[in-house]
Enzyme design. Sequence first.
Site, mmCIF file in Angstrom:
data_model
loop_
_atom_site.group_PDB
_atom_site.id
_atom_site.type_symbol
_atom_site.label_atom_id
_atom_site.label_comp_id
_atom_site.label_asym_id
_atom_site.label_seq_id
_atom_site.Cartn_x
_atom_site.Cartn_y
_atom_site.Cartn_z
ATOM 1 C CG HIS A 58 -1.955 1.046 1.247
ATOM 2 N ND1 HIS A 58 -3.074 0.972 2.052
ATOM 3 C CD2 HIS A 58 -2.069 2.213 0.581
ATOM 4 C CE1 HIS A 58 -3.823 2.042 1.866
ATOM 5 N NE2 HIS A 58 -3.225 2.821 0.984
ATOM 6 C CG ASP A 307 -2.426 4.963 3.303
ATOM 7 O OD1 ASP A 307 -2.228 5.274 2.119
ATOM 8 O OD2 ASP A 307 -3.437 5.294 3.936
HETATM 9 O O1 DOR Z 1 -4.588 9.597 4.364
HETATM 10 C C1 DOR Z 1 -4.694 9.161 3.223
HETATM 11 N N1 DOR Z 1 -3.956 9.667 2.199
HETATM 12 N N2 DOR Z 1 -5.597 8.196 2.972
HETATM 13 C C2 DOR Z 1 -5.858 7.762 1.731
HETATM 14 O O2 DOR Z 1 -6.727 6.942 1.570
HETATM 15 C C3 DOR Z 1 -5.129 8.293 0.547
HETATM 16 C C4 DOR Z 1 -3.937 9.025 0.924
HETATM 17 C C5 DOR Z 1 -3.394 9.949 -0.158
HETATM 18 O O3 DOR Z 1 -3.400 9.551 -1.319
HETATM 19 O O4 DOR Z 1 -2.936 11.042 0.156
HETATM 20 ZN ZN ZN Z 2 -3.789 4.748 0.724
#
Ligand code: DOR
Ligand code: ZN
Length: 446
Positions: A58, A307
């Site tokens: 991710h 993430d």
């Molecule tokens: O905090 C986040 N940032 N959550 C997400 O789902 C996408 C991500 C982003 O692309 O900046």
């Molecule tokens: Zn994400």
Amino acid sequence: MKAIEGRLVTPQGVRPGRVLIEHGRIAAVDDLTTPVPPGVPVVAARDAYVLPGLIDPHVHFRTPGLTHKEDWGHGSRAAVAGGVTTVMDMPNTRPASFTAKALIDKAALIEGRSLVDFAFHIGVDPEHPEALADLDTGTARSAKIFMAGHHTAPAVLSDPAALDTAFAAAARSGVRVVLHAEDGGLFDLLDAWWGEPGGYRDYEARRPRTGGIAAVAKVIELVRRHGTAAHVLHLSSAEEADLVCAAQAAGLPVTFELTGHHLSFTDADTCRVGARTRLAPAIRGVRDQDRLWRAVFGEQAATLGSDHAPHTVAEKTRSVADSPPGLPGVQELATAVWTGMRRRAPEEDADAAIGRLVRLMASGPADLFGLPGKGRITPGADADLVLFAPDDTWMFSAAQVRSKCGWSAYEGWTMTGRVRRTFRRGEQVFDAATGAYGAPDGAWLR
Ligand code: DOR
Ligand code: ZN
């Protein structure tokens, strides 16, 4: 041929041994009783573990269109510095990666720039959820659905009929859906009712657990109806964890991911530091954090993901309403989770703990997303290997941040465990002692 010796973390457990590498693959794994073939150079890990290259399923490396935030040079340097040799990139770029053609174009832009191997999640186009039925799973390992949107995620699939179509289509083509499972409609209601947040103390309450719980309940219902394999990303609350575990126990093919930041921070941190830990989903309270850690120790989670979603300092210093959610994390993920694991259970046998980290960050994601040759130290696998010193203690500072954004929410953390060297397909791609990187010839896994 070359050899790496150390405490090997293999599917059969931790044992002193040697990995023999030939043509980028693991040719053999043996104990140290046989001599090294003459002329073969040996890397000795000494007190460090030898891990399979970690997989971060991710990341948002921001190509194409958002490269002022991150690019594959910086992102992949951050990855190898964190022991990650394979990443799976998200589709919320500009333009979004909704088609096989978009992914082929993206791969062409990455070619010659990545230190790590990579695969893609394709985006589900809210206008064409039925397209999932024809997805080529070689091009995309899974399909990402944003059930709620925000600054960098404008393409939202929240219409119940469209969601139903997407889950039915994915079940037909056998593709796994990965989900940002929050209910944006509830957030819109709350925003309209409460008005602009006055500060970060108000942030979690405007993006509360109810949004996640409502969406996870919907996902479970869709999985029940269509039999679609679904992986819920970045779970943030105790209730969502209980719901997915219960659905799993009932035999439904639903799994979940935990992030480094939901394990490492709480809403009290967001109140204190502000935008750095402003995330979507929001970071919640101590009770949630404790529940998520139970899902790590009990291996209820299927994967850990960073993430990795960098934004510039300028973007992060906008008003609370306008500052985009996200933080860099691919470099920090393994050490932050290892640090948390050792602090929360200092009496635990380190070999047992490292085996768990490797299942959650290597063999687990390799199996879930079908990445052959990745995630295990075993003959025939790609020689992706990491020398990880479990007891090294060091302070993480902004100067060490490899992401293009140049900041980290973990600045000032005393970390336990350090990546010393990283090898991808037998070639060294990172050496912490010299700061040297290898050749950026990571391959698209398709
Ligand atoms: O905090 C986040 N940032 N959550 C997400 O789902 C996408 C991500 C982003 O692309 O900046
Ligand atoms: Zn994400």
